[in-house]
Design a protein around this motif. Sequence first.
Motif, PDB file in Angstrom:
ATOM      1  N   SER A  13       0.853  -1.190   0.000  1.00  0.00           N
ATOM      2  CA  SER A  13       0.000   0.000   0.000  1.00  0.00           C
ATOM      3  C   SER A  13       0.890   1.241   0.000  1.00  0.00           C
ATOM      4  N   PRO A  14       0.509   2.285  -0.740  1.00  0.00           N
ATOM      5  CA  PRO A  14       1.346   3.496  -0.770  1.00  0.00           C
ATOM      6  C   PRO A  14       1.560   4.092   0.625  1.00  0.00           C
ATOM      7  N   ASP A  15       0.614   3.841   1.558  1.00  0.00           N
ATOM      8  CA  ASP A  15       0.765   4.373   2.927  1.00  0.00           C
ATOM      9  C   ASP A  15       1.909   3.676   3.672  1.00  0.00           C
ATOM     10  N   ASP A  16       2.214   2.454   3.275  1.00  0.00           N
ATOM     11  CA  ASP A  16       3.267   1.700   3.964  1.00  0.00           C
ATOM     12  C   ASP A  16       4.651   1.970   3.394  1.00  0.00           C
ATOM     13  N   LEU A  17       4.724   2.832   2.367  1.00  0.00           N
ATOM     14  CA  LEU A  17       6.019   3.133   1.754  1.00  0.00           C
ATOM     15  C   LEU A  17       6.605   4.372   2.400  1.00  0.00           C
ATOM     16  N   GLU A  18       7.882   4.314   2.706  1.00  0.00           N
ATOM     17  CA  GLU A  18       8.534   5.481   3.293  1.00  0.00           C
ATOM     18  C   GLU A  18       9.686   5.871   2.368  1.00  0.00           C
ATOM     19  N   ILE A  19       9.591   7.061   1.812  1.00  0.00           N
ATOM     20  CA  ILE A  19      10.611   7.517   0.874  1.00  0.00           C
ATOM     21  C   ILE A  19      11.269   8.749   1.464  1.00  0.00           C
ATOM     22  N   THR A  20      12.581   8.701   1.621  1.00  0.00           N
ATOM     23  CA  THR A  20      13.277   9.868   2.157  1.00  0.00           C
ATOM     24  C   THR A  20      14.358  10.301   1.182  1.00  0.00           C
ATOM     25  N   VAL A  21      14.532  11.609   1.088  1.00  0.00           N
ATOM     26  CA  VAL A  21      15.560  12.186   0.230  1.00  0.00           C
ATOM     27  C   VAL A  21      16.448  13.056   1.092  1.00  0.00           C
ATOM     28  N   HIS A  22      17.745  12.763   1.076  1.00  0.00           N
ATOM     29  CA  HIS A  22      18.678  13.595   1.829  1.00  0.00           C
ATOM     30  C   HIS A  22      19.859  13.905   0.918  1.00  0.00           C
TER      31      HIS A  22
END
Lengths: 127, 146
Positions: B62-71
Motif C-alpha cells: 500500500s502506498p501508505d506503507d512506503l517510506e521515501i526519504t531524500v537527503h
Amino acid sequence: MADQETNGSVAAETTRDVPVFVPPTDIIETESSLLMVLDVPGADPDSLDVTLDKRVLRIAARSASSHPEGCTLQHAEYRDGNYERSFVISEPVDAAKIEAVFKDGVLRLTLPKATPAPAAKIPVKAA
Amino acid sequence: MLAYQGNAGRWFDPLRQIRLMQQDMNRLMDSLRAPAPPEFPLINIWTGPDGAVITAEIPGVSPDDLEITVHQNTVTLRGQRVAEPVGEGDILHRRERVAGAFARSLVLPFRVDGDKAAAMFRNGLLRLDLPRPEADRPRKITVSRS
C-alpha cells in the motif's frame, strides 16, 4: 523422433517482441475455496485475461510501458513485458463463482470449490 | 588452476595423488555458494534534463506503507510487504512471492531538490521524480566573439 518428443512441450512465441514473464504466485487452499495471489506489477487492468478451460486455469496480462517521457535509461533491473501462467486445477471448481480482484499490481483469484454431489448409496440385493 | 604441489616425493604414490585431488575438489566446492536472493524492489533508473526518475516494481504494498526519504543526493526507499496469511487447517501449496521488510538506498551523482520530489504509485509500479535544484543544474554558456 526428437521432433515428436519435444512437440507440445516447446513454449509458443508471441508475435510482439516483448518478453513473457511467469508471475510469482501464492496458492492457499482453505476448506471452501482456493486462493491464488499473483504479482503482476505494471499490468494494465484492461488487459488481464483469466480463463478456466476444463481444468486449466490460464492467467495472462500485458504490462503498460513504464518509460518516463524524455528520459534515458541508465540502469535496469526489470523490463516491461507480458505475464502468462497456467495451472492445472485438480479440485472441482465452481467456475461461475470465480472472483478476480486486481489491486496495486496484485491479482487475487478466489476459486470456490464445487459442492460435491451427495454420494448415492446403492443397495445390494442378495440373490 | 589445480596445482599438485605435494607431488614432489621420490616415489609415485597413487594414494597420495588421490588425496591431493580430493583436497583440490574440496577447495573448489567450498567456493560455491548459493546465489544471493534477488533485490526487492527491482529498480530502473532514468535520467532526463531536469534530474532523475526512478521506477520500481512494488506490487502488493500500500502506498501508505512506503517510506521515501531524500537527503542531499541519497534516496532511501523503505517498506514492508506482509505475507499472505495462512489460517489453521489451510493448506499452503505454493509460496513464491517474497515478503518482509525491505530497504534500498541509492546515491545519485547530484543533489535532489527534496521539496520538488514527487512520488506516484499505480498498478504496483512506483515512479519517483527527483529533480535537481535550480542552482545545481548545468548551465549553457554562450560563446561570444571578441
